[in-house]
Enzyme design. Structure first.
Site, PDB file in Angstrom:
ATOM      1  N   ASP A  57       0.819  -1.218   0.000  1.00 42.30           N
ATOM      2  CA  ASP A  57       0.000   0.000   0.000  1.00 42.30           C
ATOM      3  C   ASP A  57       0.854   1.271   0.000  1.00 42.30           C
ATOM      4  OD1 ASP A  57      -2.169  -1.680   0.263  1.00 42.30           O
ATOM      5  OD2 ASP A  57      -2.920  -0.761   2.109  1.00 42.30           O
ATOM      6  N   HIS A 203       3.936  -2.160   3.107  1.00 41.52           N
ATOM      7  CA  HIS A 203       3.897  -0.804   2.545  1.00 41.52           C
ATOM      8  C   HIS A 203       5.159  -0.511   1.734  1.00 41.52           C
ATOM      9  CE1 HIS A 203       0.968  -0.737   5.795  1.00 41.52           C
ATOM     10  NE2 HIS A 203       0.372   0.230   5.134  1.00 41.52           N
TER      11      HIS A 203
HETATM   12 ZN   LIG Z   1      -2.433   3.141   3.356  1.00 43.69          ZN
END
Ligand SMILES: [Zn+2]
Length: 242
Positions: A57, A203
Site C-alpha cells: 500500500d 507498505h
Molecule cells: Zn495506506
C-alpha cells in the site's frame, strides 16, 4: 498512516474499532472485518487454494517502490500494489515499471485521507479519477480497492461498487509502518497470521508511515520471500487467484 492525525492512525492501526467507531459514528460501515478473515474471507482477500496474495500500500514512490521491486524481481515474485491516484500521476515512470514487471495495480484512493473525514459526495469522483490514471498508465483497468486505514464508509462502499472496484482488505500484516518495527518483527507479525490463501499487507512507501520505515519493509520482504521459497508456499498477486 497519516502523520497529521496521530490519534487516528494509532487507533486504526491497532484495530481499536470502538474508538474509531465512536469518533465517526454512523458514517462508519465497519472496522472489524479485516480482523476476522474466517468470517469475511472475500473482504479480507482470502481465497480457497494455496497461494498467498502479497500486497503493498501507499505507493508509488520514486525511491522506495523501486527498492521493493528489486527484491521482488530477484525472487521472480509478482504482487499487487494499491496505489494512491495522485502519486501514480506524479510517478508515471514507477507505475510503468510496475506494469512492465508484471505486477497488478489496484486503488488505495486518490489521497490517504480516511474516508470518514472526507467531504460527503467526493469519494466516487476521486475513485473514478484514480481508476482513470491507473488505467491510462497501465492499459488495464484496476479491479481492487482498499480504503486508507482499512476503514470503509457506506459512501465508500457504494462509490467503489459504482466504479467497478471490489473492496479487499487483508488477513495478515507486518505493522511495518511503525517506527519501532524491525525486519524481524515484521516477518514474525506477518507469519503469525499467514495461512495458505491469505492476503499479506506491507507498505512500499513511508509517506503515511514512520520516516524510513520502507527500508524495514524491503529487508522483511527479502526474508519473507526466502522463507516462503524454503517452505514451498506460492506467493502472487490478488488477481491471479480470482
Ligand atoms: Zn495506506
Amino acid at each position: 498512516m497519516n502523520r497529521a492525525w496521530p490519534w487516528w492512525s494509532s487507533a486504526a492501526a491497532a484495530g481499536v474499532g470502538g474508538v474509531a467507531a465512536a469518533a465517526f459514528g454512523p458514517a462508519l460501515t465497519s472496522l472489524a472485518p479485516r480482523r476476522r478473515p474466517a468470517l469475511f474471507p472475500r473482504l479480507c482477500g482470502v481465497e480457497p487454494g494455496a497461494a498467498l496474495a502479497l500486497t503493498f500500500d501507499d505507493g508509488p514512490d520514486g525511491t522506495s517502490t523501486p527498492a521493493v521491486l528489486d527484491v521482488l524481481a530477484r525472487h521472480e515474485v509478482r504482487a499487487t500494489f494499491f496505489l494512491l491516484g495522485r502519486h501514480a500521476a506524479a510517478h508515471a515512470d514507477v507505475v510503468r515499471r510496475l506494469v512492465d514487471e508484471g505486477h497488478e495495480l489496484a486503488v488505495h484512493g486518490w489521497d490517504h485521507w480516511a474516508l470518514p473525514l472526507k467531504r460527503p459526495g467526493t469519494v466516487r469522483g476521486e475513485l473514478s479519477r484514480s481508476v482513470e490514471v491507473i488505467e491510462t498508465l497501465a492499459g488495464v483497468r484496476p479491479r481492487w480497492y482498499r480504503p486508507p486505514f482499512g476503514v470503509m464508509t457506506t459512501e465508500g462502499l457504494l462509490a467503489a461498487r459504482a466504479v467497478g472496484l471490489d473492496t479487499v482488505l487483508w488477513s495478515t500484516w507486518g505493522v511495518d509502518w511503525a517506527a519501532r518495527a524491525t525486519p524481524e518483527s515484521v516477518v514474525r507479525r506477518v507469519l503469525r497470521d499467514a495461512r495458505p490463501g491469505g492476503c499479506v499487507l506491507l507498505h512500499d512507501s513511508d509517506r503515511c508511515s514512520a520516516p524510513g520505515s520502507w527500508r524495514t519493509t524491503v529487508a522483511a520482504t527479502e526474508a519473507l520471500l526466502r522463507h516462503w521459497e524454503g517452505v514451498g508456499q506460492p506467493v502472487g498477486p490478488l488477481g491471479a487467484r480470482r
